[in-house]
Structure formats: structure tokens, C-alpha cells
Design a protein around this motif. Structure first.
Motif, PDB file in Angstrom:
ATOM      1  N   GLY A  69       0.957  -1.106   0.212  1.00  0.00           N
ATOM      2  CA  GLY A  69       0.006   0.070  -0.058  1.00  0.00           C
ATOM      3  C   GLY A  69       0.758   1.339   0.070  1.00  0.00           C
ATOM      4  O   GLY A  69       0.508   2.108  -0.533  1.00  0.00           O
ATOM      5  N   HIS A  70       1.965   1.212   0.709  1.00  0.00           N
ATOM      6  CA  HIS A  70       2.932   2.461   0.653  1.00  0.00           C
ATOM      7  C   HIS A  70       3.445   2.858  -0.568  1.00  0.00           C
ATOM      8  O   HIS A  70       3.332   3.890  -1.203  1.00  0.00           O
ATOM      9  N   GLU A  71       3.883   1.724  -1.355  1.00  0.00           N
ATOM     10  CA  GLU A  71       4.305   1.902  -2.794  1.00  0.00           C
ATOM     11  C   GLU A  71       3.148   2.056  -3.587  1.00  0.00           C
ATOM     12  O   GLU A  71       3.266   3.061  -4.676  1.00  0.00           O
ATOM     13  N   MET A  72       2.229   1.745  -3.592  1.00  0.00           N
ATOM     14  CA  MET A  72       0.905   2.201  -4.367  1.00  0.00           C
ATOM     15  C   MET A  72       0.626   3.666  -4.176  1.00  0.00           C
ATOM     16  O   MET A  72      -0.068   4.403  -4.984  1.00  0.00           O
ATOM     17  N   SER A  73       0.744   4.173  -2.958  1.00  0.00           N
ATOM     18  CA  SER A  73       0.411   5.493  -2.650  1.00  0.00           C
ATOM     19  C   SER A  73       1.590   6.556  -3.480  1.00  0.00           C
ATOM     20  O   SER A  73       1.055   7.514  -4.245  1.00  0.00           O
ATOM     21  N   HIS A  74       2.608   5.790  -3.639  1.00  0.00           N
ATOM     22  CA  HIS A  74       3.574   6.645  -4.543  1.00  0.00           C
ATOM     23  C   HIS A  74       3.206   6.576  -5.991  1.00  0.00           C
ATOM     24  O   HIS A  74       3.415   7.625  -6.733  1.00  0.00           O
ATOM     25  N   LEU A  75       2.755   5.229  -6.260  1.00  0.00           N
ATOM     26  CA  LEU A  75       2.479   5.105  -7.779  1.00  0.00           C
ATOM     27  C   LEU A  75       1.020   6.198  -7.980  1.00  0.00           C
ATOM     28  O   LEU A  75       1.121   6.836  -8.975  1.00  0.00           O
ATOM     29  N   TRP A  76       0.119   6.236  -7.209  1.00  0.00           N
ATOM     30  CA  TRP A  76      -0.766   7.228  -7.280  1.00  0.00           C
ATOM     31  C   TRP A  76      -0.389   8.596  -7.530  1.00  0.00           C
ATOM     32  O   TRP A  76      -0.858   9.257  -8.422  1.00  0.00           O
ATOM     33  N   ALA A 103      -5.234   5.762   1.245  1.00  0.00           N
ATOM     34  CA  ALA A 103      -5.157   4.475   1.032  1.00  0.00           C
ATOM     35  C   ALA A 103      -5.226   3.550   2.388  1.00  0.00           C
ATOM     36  O   ALA A 103      -4.923   2.274   2.517  1.00  0.00           O
ATOM     37  N   GLY A 104      -5.854   4.173   3.302  1.00  0.00           N
ATOM     38  CA  GLY A 104      -6.323   3.346   4.636  1.00  0.00           C
ATOM     39  C   GLY A 104      -4.900   3.248   5.612  1.00  0.00           C
ATOM     40  O   GLY A 104      -4.906   2.395   6.494  1.00  0.00           O
ATOM     41  N   LEU A 105      -3.820   4.025   5.390  1.00  0.00           N
ATOM     42  CA  LEU A 105      -2.728   3.545   6.258  1.00  0.00           C
ATOM     43  C   LEU A 105      -2.678   4.862   7.009  1.00  0.00           C
ATOM     44  O   LEU A 105      -2.987   6.196   6.964  1.00  0.00           O
ATOM     45  N   ILE A 106      -2.054   4.431   8.324  1.00  0.00           N
ATOM     46  CA  ILE A 106      -1.527   5.537   9.328  1.00  0.00           C
ATOM     47  C   ILE A 106      -0.215   5.989   8.856  1.00  0.00           C
ATOM     48  O   ILE A 106       0.702   5.176   8.965  1.00  0.00           O
ATOM     49  N   VAL A 107       0.105   7.171   8.931  1.00  0.00           N
ATOM     50  CA  VAL A 107       1.407   7.910   8.775  1.00  0.00           C
ATOM     51  C   VAL A 107       2.097   8.513   9.908  1.00  0.00           C
ATOM     52  O   VAL A 107       1.267   9.546  10.291  1.00  0.00           O
ATOM     53  N   ILE A 117       6.857   6.582   7.683  1.00  0.00           N
ATOM     54  CA  ILE A 117       6.490   5.464   8.618  1.00  0.00           C
ATOM     55  C   ILE A 117       4.976   5.225   8.332  1.00  0.00           C
ATOM     56  O   ILE A 117       4.270   6.031   8.580  1.00  0.00           O
ATOM     57  N   THR A 118       4.781   4.039   7.910  1.00  0.00           N
ATOM     58  CA  THR A 118       3.314   3.555   7.495  1.00  0.00           C
ATOM     59  C   THR A 118       2.977   2.520   7.993  1.00  0.00           C
ATOM     60  O   THR A 118       3.742   1.378   8.235  1.00  0.00           O
ATOM     61  N   GLU A 119       1.719   2.496   8.734  1.00  0.00           N
ATOM     62  CA  GLU A 119       1.227   1.459   9.581  1.00  0.00           C
ATOM     63  C   GLU A 119      -0.174   1.120   9.147  1.00  0.00           C
ATOM     64  O   GLU A 119      -1.039   2.122   8.452  1.00  0.00           O
ATOM     65  N   PRO A 120      -0.889  -0.055   9.137  1.00  0.00           N
ATOM     66  CA  PRO A 120      -2.051  -0.279   8.799  1.00  0.00           C
ATOM     67  C   PRO A 120      -3.144   0.193   9.692  1.00  0.00           C
ATOM     68  O   PRO A 120      -3.097   0.084  10.678  1.00  0.00           O
ATOM     69  N   GLY A 121      -4.198   1.010   9.165  1.00  0.00           N
ATOM     70  CA  GLY A 121      -5.278   1.751   9.629  1.00  0.00           C
ATOM     71  C   GLY A 121      -6.294   0.602   9.996  1.00  0.00           C
ATOM     72  O   GLY A 121      -6.042  -0.720   9.419  1.00  0.00           O
TER      73      GLY A 121
END
Length: 204
Positions: A69-76, A103-107, A117-121
């Protein structure tokens, strides 16, 4: 999981990347995305690469998929023409934070690398647990030295694993008395020169 996250958080608007599992050459990153489209197929279609580092696969599924999800956020952001990093991709700015939260992540903010720093929400975690069985990631690649032997680690003062520095091996130098050919070994040995058919002598 890429298709699921794309549909859930990105309205199916992300272009398809090639997803790889390669060894970490960055010194600690869980994954990466290439800026350029470095893969191609026989129809001359080109794709970016999203990699999940092999050394960090043996984690709970929600953490491995958080890397995706982290890398997909970069792709977006790449597709939107939005710059979300600087310092050769090391510093993550507020643009990345916004995409990752979408993308549903806690940053969380790193002292020197920004919002990296990304964590799953909660919703993200529930989504992953619904579609990935517990323990689905069982393997990880061992961290190795340049010669391919496994690294030895021990807990550091901060609780993270630290690589133990290897002591340099002492080499023995053998010389052929006929042609002067030199050979080195890490232990005592009896060596014979193929060219001269003579026993090589240990050079003090």
C-alpha cells in the motif's frame, strides 16, 4: 491484493505494475517503486516495478501488505504528476502522507525522512485479514554478506537487530618453487602446481 487495494482505495485507477520479490539493496527499506517503467512485454507495453524486499516477508500479512500500500501510494502520486519525495526518494513530504492516508494507512513522521512511517489502519487491517490467511507469508530471505554467507545479528541497544562485524580471516600464501605461481588459502593445505607438477611452499 494489489487489485483489491486498487479497487478499494484508488477507484481502480492505478496502472498495473510488475510486482517483484527481490533482495534489499537499500540498507533497510521494506520495498520500493521505480520511477521509470523498467519492465516491458512482447507487445512493447511498459510497466513500473513495485518490489517487496525478500528479507522482510516473514511478517504478519497486514504489515507486508502495508508495504504494498505504501508503494501504491507513490504510484498514485506519480500518475497524478505529484512529487511526494525529495533527497533521492528518502524524504517523504505531505503529498505522500495524504495519498497514504487515502489508502487506509496511518502515517507517522520520521525525524529525518519525513512522513515515511506507514502502519495499517483499522479498515486496512480488517481488509487484509479477510483476504489473507494468517501465516501466509512463511519465508524470508536471510540477510547475507557480499560473499553470500548469512549475516550474524544480535539485538542492539535500541532493540533492533544489528549485524555483527565479521573478523577478517587470515590467509596463507603458497608459492610454486618452479614458476612462482601464488595461491592463497584460509587454512593449512598441501597444494600442487598444475603447470610445474611441484608441491607449492608456504611463504612466510
Amino acid at each position: 491484493m494489489f487489485r483489491l487495494l486498487n479497487a478499494t482505495y484508488f477507484n481502480n485507477e492505478l496502472e498495473r505494475p510488475v510486482i517483484t520479490i527481490l533482495t534489499d539493496h537499500t540498507g533497510g527499506a521494506y520495498g520500493w517503486i521505480t520511477v521509470g517503467k523498467v519492465w516491458s512485454d512482447k507487445d512493447q507495453q511498459y510497466y513500473r516495478e513495485i518490489n517487496l524486499c525478500a528479507e522482510y516477508l516473514n511478517r504478519p500479512p497486514e504489515l507486508v501488505i502495508t508495504t504494498l500500500g505504501h508503494e501504491m501510494s507513490h504510484l498514485w502520486n506519480m500518475q497524478q504528476g505529484i512529487q511526494d519525495t525529495s533527497r533521492k526518494g528518502q524524504y517523504h513530504n505531505a503529498n505522500f502522507k495524504a495519498a497514504a492516508e487515502m489508502a487506509g494507512l496511518i502515517v507517522k513522521q520520521h525525524q529525518t525522512h519525513g512522513w515515511c512511517i506507514t502502519e495499517p489502519g483499522p479498515e486496512f487491517t480488517a481488509l487484509v485479514k479477510k483476504h489473507c490467511r494468517a501465516g501466509c507469508f512463511k519465508l524470508e530471505r536471510m540477510k547475507t554478506y557480499r560473499d553470500g554467507t548469512p549475516k550474524v545479528t544480535k539485538p542492539g541497544e535500541d532493540g533492533k537487530e544489528k549485524t555483527v562485524t565479521r573478523t577478517r580471516q587470515s590467509y596463507r600464501k603458497y608459492v610454486c618453487p618452479g614458476c612462482g605461481l601464488i595461491a592463497r588459502t584460509t587454512r593449512d593445505a598441501t597444494l600442487k602446481c598444475d603447470h610445474c607438477d611441484k608441491i607449492m611452499t608456504l611463504d612466510a
